[in-house]
Design an enzyme around this catalytic site. Structure first.
Site, PDB file in Angstrom:
ATOM      1  N   PRO A 113     -12.381   2.956   0.686  1.00 28.35           N
ATOM      2  CA  PRO A 113     -12.518   3.557  -0.650  1.00 28.35           C
ATOM      3  C   PRO A 113     -11.654   2.839  -1.689  1.00 28.35           C
ATOM      4  CG  PRO A 113     -11.800   5.182   1.002  1.00 28.35           C
ATOM      5  CD  PRO A 113     -11.754   3.842   1.651  1.00 28.35           C
ATOM      6  N   GLU A 114     -12.268   2.472  -2.798  1.00 32.22           N
ATOM      7  CA  GLU A 114     -11.552   1.898  -3.932  1.00 32.22           C
ATOM      8  C   GLU A 114     -11.634   2.914  -5.072  1.00 32.22           C
ATOM      9  OE1 GLU A 114     -12.719  -2.177  -4.696  1.00 32.22           O
ATOM     10  OE2 GLU A 114     -13.188  -2.527  -2.590  1.00 32.22           O
TER      11      GLU A 114
ATOM     12  N   ARG B 272      -9.936   5.540  11.703  1.00 29.16           N
ATOM     13  CA  ARG B 272      -8.897   4.545  12.004  1.00 29.16           C
ATOM     14  C   ARG B 272      -7.479   5.110  11.906  1.00 29.16           C
ATOM     15  NH1 ARG B 272     -10.577  -0.784  10.940  1.00 29.16           N
ATOM     16  NH2 ARG B 272      -8.551  -1.374  11.777  1.00 29.16           N
TER      17      ARG B 272
ATOM     18  N   ARG C  31       2.365 -16.084 -11.719  1.00 30.54           N
ATOM     19  CA  ARG C  31       1.688 -15.976 -10.430  1.00 30.54           C
ATOM     20  C   ARG C  31       0.913 -17.233 -10.105  1.00 30.54           C
ATOM     21  NH1 ARG C  31       0.958 -11.054  -7.174  1.00 30.54           N
ATOM     22  NH2 ARG C  31       2.326  -9.573  -8.170  1.00 30.54           N
TER      23      ARG C  31
END
Ligand SMILES: [Zn+2]
Length: 278
Positions: free
Chosen positions: A2-3, A113, A155
Site C-alpha cells: 500500500p502506498e 507477511r 543528493r
C-alpha cells in the site's frame, strides 16, 4: 504494497464507519504487531477508547481517540483492514487483530507477511515520531518545486531512490514513483541533484497528478491489497509504465524497459525519459 492512494482509500472507507464509535473489545494475536509493547497490553488499553478522527500521514493511518491517545498503524507489505458485522467476521488464518465497536461491527486486521505495526502513543509523541520520519504531504501545500530543489540539492543518488525517501515525499512508493517520473519525462537513474528547475516543476505536478489518479481509482490492487469493504481498486489498469516491461510506451510507442534502482524494480521509457533532457 500500500502506498498513499491505497492508504487514503482505506482511510476514506473506514472514517464514516468508525468515527464516534467506542471500542468494546480488542484482541491482538501477534507480538510483532505491537513490539516492543506486548499485544495484551495494547489490546487492554484500546478497550474503552472512543474514536474521534481517522487521519493519514504519508502511509500511516492515525486513529485519534477522544482521550488524546493515538493508534498509529503502518500496513507495510501486506497489512489490510476489513469492516464487517460481528457475525460476519472473516475466519482467516492471517487475522492478527480484531477490534469490536459499540455498534456491533468488527474491524479485522489481516497481515500475511507480518511487517505491519500498531503503536499506541500520546499526541506529543506522535508529532515527534512522524516529524522525524515524514516530509511534506504531496497533495498538501508544502510540497513545492522549491522544497524539492532544497531536498534534492546535495543528493547524488538516483532521483527514483530520492523519491522513495519518506522525508522527501511522504507516502510515495515504488509504483507511483515510476508513474510520476514517466509522466514528468525524467529518467529514474538521473542523479537527484541534476534536475533543472523546469524538471522539478514537472515532477511536482506529476507526483500530485499520479497520486490523485490513484486515489480516484481507489488504489491499485496487486497481490494482497483490499479496501475495507473487500473491493479492489482499479489503478493497476491505468499504469503507464509500472509492470509493463516490453510493452509500448503510451506516449511514444517505444518498449518500456525494466531495471533496478536502489534495490527496487523500476520501469521507464528509454525514448521519452532519456538520460539527458533538460
Ligand atoms: Zn515513451
Amino acid at each position: 504494497v500500500p502506498e498513499l492512494p491505497e492508504v487514503e482509500t482505506i482511510r476514506r472507507q473506514l472514517e464514516p464507519l468508525v468515527v464516534g464509535r467506542r471500542i468494546v473489545q480488542a484482541s491482538i494475536d501477534d507480538p510483532r504487531l505491537t513490539a516492543p509493547e506486548s499485544p495484551g497490553t495494547v489490546a487492554h488499553r484500546l478497550v474503552g477508547e472512543r474514536i474521534a478522527a481517522l487521519d493519514r500521514h504519508g502511509k500511516y493511518l492515525d486513529v485519534v481517540f477522544e482521550s488524546g491517545n493515538h493508534l498509529l498503524v503502518h500496513l507495510r507489505m501486506t497489512g489490510s483492514f476489513r469492516h464487517t458485522r460481528r457475525s460476519e467476521s472473516p475466519d482467516d488464518p492471517y487475522t492478527r487483530a480484531v477490534v469490536s465497536l459499540d455498534d456491533g461491527s468488527d474491524v479485522t486486521y489481516r497481515d500475511v507477511r507480518r511487517f505491519g505495526t500498531w503503536k499506541l502513543m500520546g499526541s506529543e509523541e506522535v508529532t515527534r515520531y512522524l516529524g522525524a520520519r515524514l516530509g511534506p504531504e504531496p497533495l498538501g501545500g508544502g510540497f513545492t518545486a522549491g522544497w524539492l530543489a532544497a531536498a534534492l540539492a546535495r543528493r547524488r543518488a538516483a532521483v527514483k531512490a530520492a523519491l522513495l525517501d519518506q522525508r522527501i515525499v511522504a507516502g510515495m512508493g515504488n509504483i507511483y514513483a515510476d508513474e510520476a517520473l514517466w509522466s514528468a519525462r525524467i529518467n529514474p537513474l538521473r542523479p537527484a541533484s541534476s534536475l533543472s528547475r523546469e524538471e522539478l516543476l514537472r515532477l511536482v505536478r506529476a507526483v500530485r497528478s499520479v497520486l490523485r489518479r490513484g486515489v480516484a481509482r481507489q488504489g491499485a490492487t496487486l497481490r494482497d491489497y483490499r479496501a475495507p469493504d473487500g473491493a479492489s481498486g482499479s489503478m493497476q489498469d491505468a499504469f503507464r509504465v509500472y509492470g509493463r516491461e516490453g510493452q509500448p510506451c503510451p506516449r511514444c510507442g517505444a518498449a518500456i524497459v525494466h531495471t533496478v534502482v536502489a534495490g527496487r524494480g523500476t520501469h521507464y521509457c528509454p525514448a521519452c525519459q532519456p538520460w539527458s533532457l533538460a
